[in-house]
Design an enzyme around this catalytic site. Structure first.
Site, PDB file in Angstrom:
ATOM      1  CB  CYS A  53       1.246  -0.012  -6.398  1.00 34.12           C
ATOM      2  SG  CYS A  53       0.303  -0.953  -5.349  1.00 34.12           S
ATOM      3  CB  CYS A  56      -1.536   2.269  -5.215  1.00 33.58           C
ATOM      4  SG  CYS A  56      -0.960   2.077  -4.179  1.00 33.58           S
ATOM      5  CG  HIS A 117       1.876   1.288  -1.494  1.00 38.77           C
ATOM      6  ND1 HIS A 117       1.969   0.506  -2.416  1.00 38.77           N
ATOM      7  CD2 HIS A 117       3.164   1.293  -1.399  1.00 38.77           C
ATOM      8  CE1 HIS A 117       2.844  -0.603  -2.938  1.00 38.77           C
ATOM      9  NE2 HIS A 117       3.881   0.074  -2.482  1.00 38.77           N
ATOM     10  CG  ASN A 164       0.761 -15.758   1.265  1.00 35.56           C
ATOM     11  OD1 ASN A 164       0.003 -16.376   2.183  1.00 35.56           O
ATOM     12  ND2 ASN A 164       0.849 -16.332   0.158  1.00 35.56           N
ATOM     13  CB  SER A 172       3.684 -11.336  -6.162  1.00 37.65           C
ATOM     14  OG  SER A 172       2.313 -10.305  -6.159  1.00 37.65           O
ATOM     15  CG  HIS A 175      -1.449  -1.620  -1.278  1.00 33.41           C
ATOM     16  ND1 HIS A 175      -1.128  -0.433  -1.639  1.00 33.41           N
ATOM     17  CD2 HIS A 175      -2.982  -1.908  -1.025  1.00 33.41           C
ATOM     18  CE1 HIS A 175      -2.548   0.274  -1.367  1.00 33.41           C
ATOM     19  NE2 HIS A 175      -3.383  -0.488  -0.896  1.00 33.41           N
ATOM     20  CG  HIS A 177      -2.248  -7.296  -1.317  1.00 32.15           C
ATOM     21  ND1 HIS A 177      -1.298  -7.348  -1.100  1.00 32.15           N
ATOM     22  CD2 HIS A 177      -2.744  -8.853  -2.006  1.00 32.15           C
ATOM     23  CE1 HIS A 177      -0.971  -7.649  -1.868  1.00 32.15           C
ATOM     24  NE2 HIS A 177      -2.137  -9.491  -2.408  1.00 32.15           N
ATOM     25  CD  GLN A 179      -3.991 -13.897  -3.235  1.00 30.55           C
ATOM     26  OE1 GLN A 179      -4.494 -14.560  -3.850  1.00 30.55           O
ATOM     27  NE2 GLN A 179      -2.701 -14.036  -2.923  1.00 30.55           N
TER      28      GLN A 179
END
Length: 387
Positions: A53, A56, A117, A164, A172, A175, A177, A179
């Site tokens: 990943c 990670c 993760h 997203n 994509s 994990h 996260h 933006q």
């Protein structure tokens, strides 16, 4: 003689005051059979750490950079940013008024929510995790970035924070996260909302007592569109569109919702224009309701519910001069959740056909969707299955 109108059965249009647009509601269409495309359901549970990943802790990213061995949140500048910080001259290639372009400038960042993760915001609400220990740091990171990015990059006019979640929404990397895109202009969606919130506040008709119905006013004594709306929802008999609330925030399925289980989270006690304006108590309350809302969505179909989630607020911190900075006083902080699933964990709504060529349309009414979400437990389904 026409039959009495029943919003749970008859087609009708609902107006969205934030965008000054309409959505066609067709509640009778929920009965139609489905033989179309289906999404993949949840796959095997992810490991807590994946050495392949790119997000990670300690791992090397695709461009060669290496992540910190982080144990909380972690921020880095996006390796494949949609915007660049360098200034360029305007496009003078065409003098025709129908062929216009303007250079766009900005910086983009990735915020890893948690080192593990296999955890999402929805799962960070259930022991051994909690909103205070695991989601509040995310809110703190959002606030820090919202304040620091324009300070370090004076050309920035807007900071768009979003997530997203899930492959159905184009994510994509699984994990946990989100933006942060910072831009030298205010994007179309938040700018449209700001303009409509400004028009509402400045329209003398909206200050009439029968419209405000006792709702709190903003710092200037003006009617706030979303503060008035939150007050209206909380004072509607039976609160049919309210999903959850705490001491400072409420989550509703907006009356004008487009996506089947779309929700909006917003403050209802006072006018809060951005993360900058929140007290410590309000930031914790935001973290708690954010986690509860995400958890309830996961529990609708017992799956990691995909969505696009994002914050709309004051374009940039108080005192920062940028495009449309004067609209900032009319902003009321809120979070949109746009989840695509409709009937099950594998059937999603598509915006095609009439919705692309005519106007948005939904089958499930906002009231029906709110009832479904409200009936869901606040303990994550995976915590129950692993108990």
């Amino acid at each position: 003689m026409a039959a009495p109108f029943d919003p749970s059965a008859h087609p009708h249009r609902r107006w969205n005051p934030l965008t000054n647009s309409h959505v066609l509601c067709s509640p009778h269409r929920t009965q139609r059979p489905w033989q179309g495309a289906q999404e993949k359901g949840d796959g095997p549970q992810l490991p807590a750490f994946d050495d392949k990943c790119y997000l990670c802790p300690g791992n090397e990213r695709a461009t060669g950079g290496r992540n910190d061995q982080y144990d909380g949140t972690f921020v880095f500048e996006n390796d494949y940013a949609a915007l660049k910080p360098e200034a360029v001259e305007g496009d003078e290639a065409s003098s025709h008024p129908l062929l216009r372009s303007t250079p766009a400038r900005g910086r983009c960042y990735v915020l890893c929510f948690h080192p593990k993760h296999n955890l999402t915001i929805a799962q960070l609400t259930t022991a051994p995790y909690s909103a205070r220990s695991s989601i509040l740091p995310i809110v703190h990171a959002w606030r820090r970035l919202y304040l620091s990015i324009p300070q370090e990059n004076p050309f920035v006019s807007y900071v768009q924070i979003f997530e997203n979640k899930g492959s159905a929404m184009g994510c994509s990397n699984p994990h946990p996260h989100g933006q942060i895109w910072s831009l030298d202009y205010v994007p179309e969606e938040p700018r449209t909302e700001l303009l409509n919130m400004q028009a509402y506040a400045l329209d003398a008709r909206n200050a009439a007592p029968d419209v405000l119905r006792g709702a709190p006013l903003d710092e200037q004594g003006r009617a706030s569109l979303l503060l008035t709306y939150a007050h209206l929802e909380l004072n509607t008999p039976g609160t049919p569109r309210v999903v959850a609330q705490n001491a400072h925030f409420v989550t509703v399925v907006p009356y004008w919702a487009l996506w089947p289980f779309e929700t909006m989270l917003l403050p209802y006690k006072r006018h809060i224009s951005s993360l900058e304006d929140m007290t410590d108590e309000e930031q914790l309350a935001l973290a708690e309701l954010l986690g509860e809302t995400a958890c309830r969505l996961d529990n609708i179909f017992g799956c990691s519910f995909p969505y696009s989630m994002g914050i709309h607020q004051r374009p940039a911190p108080r005192g920062h001069k940028g495009a449309d900075a004067e609209l900032g006083d009319f902003a009321h902080f809120h979070i949109h959740f746009y989840p695509p699933l409709l009937r099950s964990a594998t059937v999603r709504k598509f915006l095609v056909g009439f919705e692309m060529l005519g106007e948005p349309q939904r089958d499930l009414t906002a009231e029906q969707a709110a009832a479904r979400i409200r009936d869901c437990d606040t303990t994550h389904y995976l915590a129950k299955s692993n108990a």
